[in-house]
Design a protein around this motif. Structure first.
Motif, mmCIF file in Angstrom:
data_model
loop_
_atom_site.group_PDB
_atom_site.id
_atom_site.type_symbol
_atom_site.label_atom_id
_atom_site.label_comp_id
_atom_site.label_asym_id
_atom_site.label_seq_id
_atom_site.Cartn_x
_atom_site.Cartn_y
_atom_site.Cartn_z
ATOM 1 N N PRO A 100 0.817 -1.231 0.000
ATOM 2 C CA PRO A 100 0.000 0.000 0.000
ATOM 3 C C PRO A 100 0.843 1.271 0.000
ATOM 4 O O PRO A 100 0.436 2.286 -0.568
ATOM 5 C CB PRO A 100 -0.819 -0.120 1.288
ATOM 6 N N LEU A 101 2.009 1.218 0.645
ATOM 7 C CA LEU A 101 2.870 2.405 0.695
ATOM 8 C C LEU A 101 3.365 2.788 -0.692
ATOM 9 O O LEU A 101 3.580 3.968 -0.974
ATOM 10 C CB LEU A 101 4.046 2.165 1.640
ATOM 11 N N ALA A 102 3.547 1.793 -1.544
ATOM 12 C CA ALA A 102 3.985 2.079 -2.913
ATOM 13 C C ALA A 102 2.907 2.856 -3.665
ATOM 14 O O ALA A 102 3.209 3.779 -4.433
ATOM 15 C CB ALA A 102 4.299 0.778 -3.642
ATOM 16 N N ALA A 103 1.640 2.499 -3.426
ATOM 17 C CA ALA A 103 0.537 3.224 -4.066
ATOM 18 C C ALA A 103 0.483 4.668 -3.586
ATOM 19 O O ALA A 103 0.269 5.591 -4.375
ATOM 20 C CB ALA A 103 -0.787 2.520 -3.771
ATOM 21 N N VAL A 104 0.685 4.868 -2.275
ATOM 22 C CA VAL A 104 0.695 6.221 -1.718
ATOM 23 C C VAL A 104 1.838 7.028 -2.326
ATOM 24 O O VAL A 104 1.664 8.197 -2.698
ATOM 25 C CB VAL A 104 0.821 6.178 -0.186
ATOM 26 N N ALA A 105 3.016 6.403 -2.429
ATOM 27 C CA ALA A 105 4.189 7.090 -2.980
ATOM 28 C C ALA A 105 3.947 7.495 -4.433
ATOM 29 O O ALA A 105 4.284 8.616 -4.845
ATOM 30 C CB ALA A 105 5.415 6.189 -2.877
#
Length: 209
Positions: free
Chosen positions: A75-80
């Motif tokens: 999920p952090l990759a999507a936020v980034a």
């Protein structure tokens, strides 16, 4: 959550459009202010571009899960990636406005502020060579890129339908809880993607003409 935040922002930004629609000859009071028009136009361009990106990201992430069920998405990759898109759009809008070859103008027929090579649609304004280059860049950015994105999302939609059918068959045979949850989530995303494609099709047809 990111999609909800962007959607709320777009709804808020739509209020000046309502005000413009209710005015005689669409002479909007809010859009008549140069500062408001510039800020609103940049926020609108950023929010709409982010919304399209999030729909594409959602569609491609579900497709990856259907194709590779064992893959775990970060999920952090999507936020980034979402933050990166916002930053890029902020930089693009800032560069366009600071170049003195592109301006934010309001056109009553369209009821919103947009990037133009004419300041306030002053047709007597002499366009420089840099102005022509800026105009070409605007066309590519706000016409070609959304069209390409639409095509990619449409391809993802078709592939998702294919892999969704296979995953549904596998879920019925294995009765795996994880597979069934993936299939149910994918159905929701496919439905949202289909609604997006239908709603954007008229705009894409106008853009490519």
């Amino acid at each position: 959550m990111m999609i909800a935040i962007v959607d709320i922002l777009i709804c808020i930004l739509s209020l000046p459009l309502v005000e413009a629609a209710l005015r005689d000859a669409r002479n909007a009071a809010l859009f008549g202010d140069e500062t408001f028009c510039t800020v609103w136009g940049c926020l609108w361009a950023i929010s709409v571009s982010t919304s399209i990106f999030l729909i594409g990201l959602l569609s491609f992430s579900r497709l990856c899960l259907l194709m590779f069920p064992q893959v775990k998405l970060n999920p952090l990759a999507a936020v980034a990636m979402c933050v990166t898109v916002v930053v890029i759009m902020c930089i693009v809008c800032s560069c366009l406005l600071l170049s003195n070859t592109t301006f934010m103008a309001y056109k009553p027929m369209w009821m919103y502020c947009f990037f133009s090579i004419y300041p306030g649609h002053n047709l007597d304004y002499i366009i420089t060579e840099d102005g022509y280059k800026a105009g070409i860049f605007i066309v590519i950015l706000f016409t070609l890129i959304p069209t390409i994105t639409f095509v990619l999302i449409s391809i993802s939609f078709v592939l998702s339908l294919f892999y969704l059918h296979r995953s549904q068959a596998a879920a019925n045979l294995t009765c795996s809880g994880r597979t069934q949850r993936t299939v149910h989530a994918a159905k929701t995303v496919v439905l949202v993607t289909m609604i997006y494609i239908i709603s954007q099709l008229p705009f894409v047809l106008i853009a490519i003409q």
